[in-house]
Design an enzyme around this catalytic site. Structure first.
Site, PDB file in Angstrom:
ATOM      1  N   TRP A 486      34.650  25.299  38.390  1.00 30.54           N
ATOM      2  CA  TRP A 486      35.634  26.381  38.564  1.00 30.54           C
ATOM      3  C   TRP A 486      36.924  26.167  37.786  1.00 30.54           C
ATOM      4  O   TRP A 486      37.947  26.737  38.134  1.00 30.54           O
ATOM      5  CB  TRP A 486      36.001  26.578  40.041  1.00 30.54           C
ATOM      6  CG  TRP A 486      34.851  26.794  40.943  1.00 30.54           C
ATOM      7  CD1 TRP A 486      33.931  27.799  40.891  1.00 30.54           C
ATOM      8  CD2 TRP A 486      34.497  25.994  42.072  1.00 30.54           C
ATOM      9  NE1 TRP A 486      33.032  27.672  41.910  1.00 30.54           N
ATOM     10  CE2 TRP A 486      33.356  26.573  42.656  1.00 30.54           C
ATOM     11  CE3 TRP A 486      35.042  24.859  42.652  1.00 30.54           C
ATOM     12  CZ2 TRP A 486      32.739  26.046  43.780  1.00 30.54           C
ATOM     13  CZ3 TRP A 486      34.438  24.331  43.770  1.00 30.54           C
ATOM     14  CH2 TRP A 486      33.298  24.919  44.318  1.00 30.54           C
ATOM     15  N   HIS A 487      36.870  25.398  36.742  1.00 35.76           N
ATOM     16  CA  HIS A 487      38.086  25.120  35.992  1.00 35.76           C
ATOM     17  C   HIS A 487      38.143  25.932  34.702  1.00 35.76           C
ATOM     18  O   HIS A 487      38.705  25.490  33.702  1.00 35.76           O
ATOM     19  CB  HIS A 487      38.214  23.623  35.699  1.00 35.76           C
ATOM     20  CG  HIS A 487      38.330  22.793  36.934  1.00 35.76           C
ATOM     21  ND1 HIS A 487      38.248  21.414  36.921  1.00 35.76           N
ATOM     22  CD2 HIS A 487      38.526  23.142  38.229  1.00 35.76           C
ATOM     23  CE1 HIS A 487      38.370  20.962  38.167  1.00 35.76           C
ATOM     24  NE2 HIS A 487      38.542  22.001  38.972  1.00 35.76           N
ATOM     25  N   TYR A 488      37.570  27.120  34.713  1.00 35.97           N
ATOM     26  CA  TYR A 488      37.579  27.949  33.507  1.00 35.97           C
ATOM     27  C   TYR A 488      38.989  28.454  33.220  1.00 35.97           C
ATOM     28  O   TYR A 488      39.801  28.676  34.120  1.00 35.97           O
ATOM     29  CB  TYR A 488      36.590  29.108  33.612  1.00 35.97           C
ATOM     30  CG  TYR A 488      36.570  29.854  34.917  1.00 35.97           C
ATOM     31  CD1 TYR A 488      35.770  29.413  35.973  1.00 35.97           C
ATOM     32  CD2 TYR A 488      37.317  31.000  35.104  1.00 35.97           C
ATOM     33  CE1 TYR A 488      35.750  30.098  37.181  1.00 35.97           C
ATOM     34  CE2 TYR A 488      37.299  31.697  36.295  1.00 35.97           C
ATOM     35  CZ  TYR A 488      36.514  31.237  37.331  1.00 35.97           C
ATOM     36  OH  TYR A 488      36.504  31.925  38.517  1.00 35.97           O
TER      37      TYR A 488
END
Length: 552
Positions: A486-488
């Site tokens: 989820w680190h986009y």
């Protein structure tokens, strides 16, 4: 891929009904008593005006709104609902459930990237801090310098966030084993508990308190001046609108719809006022395009009038690839989320979780298969590595002009060879950890390393065609098991879409302030820095208008 998506949808219907029934016993739209400024968008006037209009009540939007409210009138528009009263968000033991909820009103909006990797986009006040695994760690001083931020203000903005949301975790047995194994295999020194980014092994912060309750960016609204802030829930902004004639590129306000579909218009008060987009790495470039700012050829193909031809909008999308090794155990393992991290000098970060059936994104279609596995391999946990940076870049484009639909996005995982090289090095460290003395108490299922790799491939939450027969190539293992953490980020990057003050090139009275502006992901986990950025830019904007003595 279509077949897998169909299976997921069928399985998801059953789970969605289950979760909806579970949530009937709580009020998912509960509003804290002190949040008198928060209400449903359906109760708002058809037209209103404000000094600042912030689109997106997420990880950056909440601290930004709270800060600006002390000197200005601020409207914060959030397309989702309140996190308060939703036990799936607030309780650590329910971590999986929000992500598995595919109902239309879920705080987690699922999407499948063009790479074939499942992901989730937040749709709730507090943004991704309501969905994530809770790890809290600052960016490095080098990152702060690279971004051109004022170091003194950064060092005051982090503690402002931490006072409300961050905690020292109570170390769990699995996490202690991760720590000891990292040190055993040479990821040194041990830096103890710290929020700082330091090479070696450390115990980081968490947004879960000692009672297992999650604290989110929405909690930072406690800092707000209630007389200066209006927060509207279920307010979906369709576009930013601009002036006419000589002011044709100056933002004048936004158009949004409430949960009943009613249209509202929010205007900027004067020429000093601004619209600030804080809708996240997917939402911010999407909204710019829908407002006529982006690659002209793409906008024209969608029938959108071009205001500013900026080919950088939607470019440079990136997501740190995460790969995990499943470690089976023959005895029950407690539930724990990320607490310990190994920050290696080779460009990969090592973390772990335990007691949950899947690594990071528990998609509904996997539950049935997992439940049919032998009980002995259902217990255990994961040791995972995240590639620093990354260097690989992707692209975001509109699928249609409906703002409620996710855009099309590709991250092109491992398209840069150095990212793949870093993944392989990280997996080698993890395999040493699995075989370490520190992990012998957990790795007791008499399963070989090749079998562990095979189980890890089976549990990879993607629809990428896999090479199940190849258990020797770590390069192939990385490609087969790539997941998101989820680190986009990217899509509105500093230097191509916004300037150093986050103003959108080619426009006036319009900024983007969130993780979409990052060229690379900060530190091991970005949420601390995104929340800090909201506070930081709130102070900077107030200083610009009122001088350095602004009371914030």
């Amino acid at each position: 891929m279509r077949q897998n998506m169909g299976e997921m949808a069928r399985d998801g219907k059953i789970l969605s009904i289950f979760y909806a029934l579970c949530l009937l016993c709580v009020c998912s739209s509960a509003i804290p008593e002190e949040y008198k400024f928060m209400k449903e968008a359906s109760s708002a006037a058809a037209e209103e005006s404000y000094d600042y209009i912030i689109v997106g009540g997420g990880t950056a939007g909440c601290p930004l709104a709270a800060t600006l409210s002390h000197n200005f009138s601020v409207l914060l528009l959030e397309r989702g609902g309140s996190p308060y009263g939703n036990l799936n968000i607030s309780r650590i033991e329910n971590f999986q459930h929000t992500l598995a909820d595919s109902s239309p009103g879920s705080p987690s909006q699922m999407f499948l990237s063009e790479d074939g990797v499942f992901n989730s986009r937040a749709r709730v006040l507090g943004g991704g801090s309501c969905l994530n695994a809770g790890f809290y760690s600052r960016a490095s001083p080098q990152y702060v310098k690279k971004m051109g931020w004022d170091g003194e203000l950064v060092n005051r903005s982090y503690p402002w966030v931490e006072k409300i949301v961050a905690h020292e975790p109570a170390l769990k047995p699995w996490q202690a084993a991760v720590r000891d194994a990292l040190l055993e295999v040479g990821v040194k020194p041990y830096n103890g508990f710290t929020y700082d980014h330091m090479h070696g092994t450390k115990l980081g912060g968490t947004i879960f308190d000692k009672k297992g309750k999650r604290h989110t960016a929405a909690d930072l609204l406690r800092y707000a001046n209630g007389n200066g802030l209006t927060v509207l829930l279920h307010a979906t902004v369709s576009r930013v609108f601009f002036g006419k004639g000589k002011s044709s590129r100056s933002a004048r306000g936004v158009i949004y719809r409430d949960a009943k579909g009613q249209k509202h218009v929010a205007y900027l008060k004067n020429r000093m006022s601004e619209v600030i987009i804080s809708a996240g790495a997917l939402g911010s470039p999407q909204l710019l395009m829908l407002s006529g700012i982006g690659p002209a050829d793409h906008l024209k193909s969608m029938g959108i009038p071009v205001l500013v031809d900026n080919k950088g909008v939607g470019k440079g999308m990136a997501d740190n690839p995460m790969n995990a090794i499943f470690v089976p155990s023959t005895r029950p393992v407690h539930k724990s989320l990320l607490q310990v991290v190994g920050i290696t000098k080779m460009g990969s970060y090592i973390e772990g979780s335990s007691g949950f059936l899947t690594a990071v994104v528990p998609m509904p279609k996997h539950y049935g298969a997992l439940m049919n596995k032998d009980a002995e391999i259902l217990e255990g946990g994961f040791i995972m590595e995240k590639v620093k940076g990354p260097l690989s870049r992707g692209l975001l484009r509109l699928k249609n002009t409906n703002v409620e639909d996710n855009p099309s996005v590709s991250f092109n995982y491992f398209s840069h060879p150095q990212d793949l090289e870093r993944c392989v090095k990280g997996i080698k460290i993890i395999e040493k950890m699995v075989q370490s003395k520190a992990f012998s108490v957990f790795n007791n299922a008499n399963v070989s390393l090749s079998e562990i790799r095979a189980m890890s491939v089976e549990r990879a939450l993607n629809v990428i065609p896999k090479q199940f027969n190849d258990t020797t190539s770590l390069e192939q293992f990385c490609k087969d098991t790539v997941n998101t953490i989820w680190h986009y980020h990217g899509g509105c990057r500093v230097g191509s879409v916004v300037d150093g003050s986050y103003r959108v090139f080619g426009t006036k009275a319009l900024r983007v302030i969130d993780g979409s502006t990052f060229v690379s992901s900060p530190g091991t986990n970005p949420q601390a820095t995104v929340m800090m950025l909201g506070r930081y830019m709130g102070v900077m904007i107030a200083r610009e208008r009122l001088g350095t003595g602004a009371g914030v």
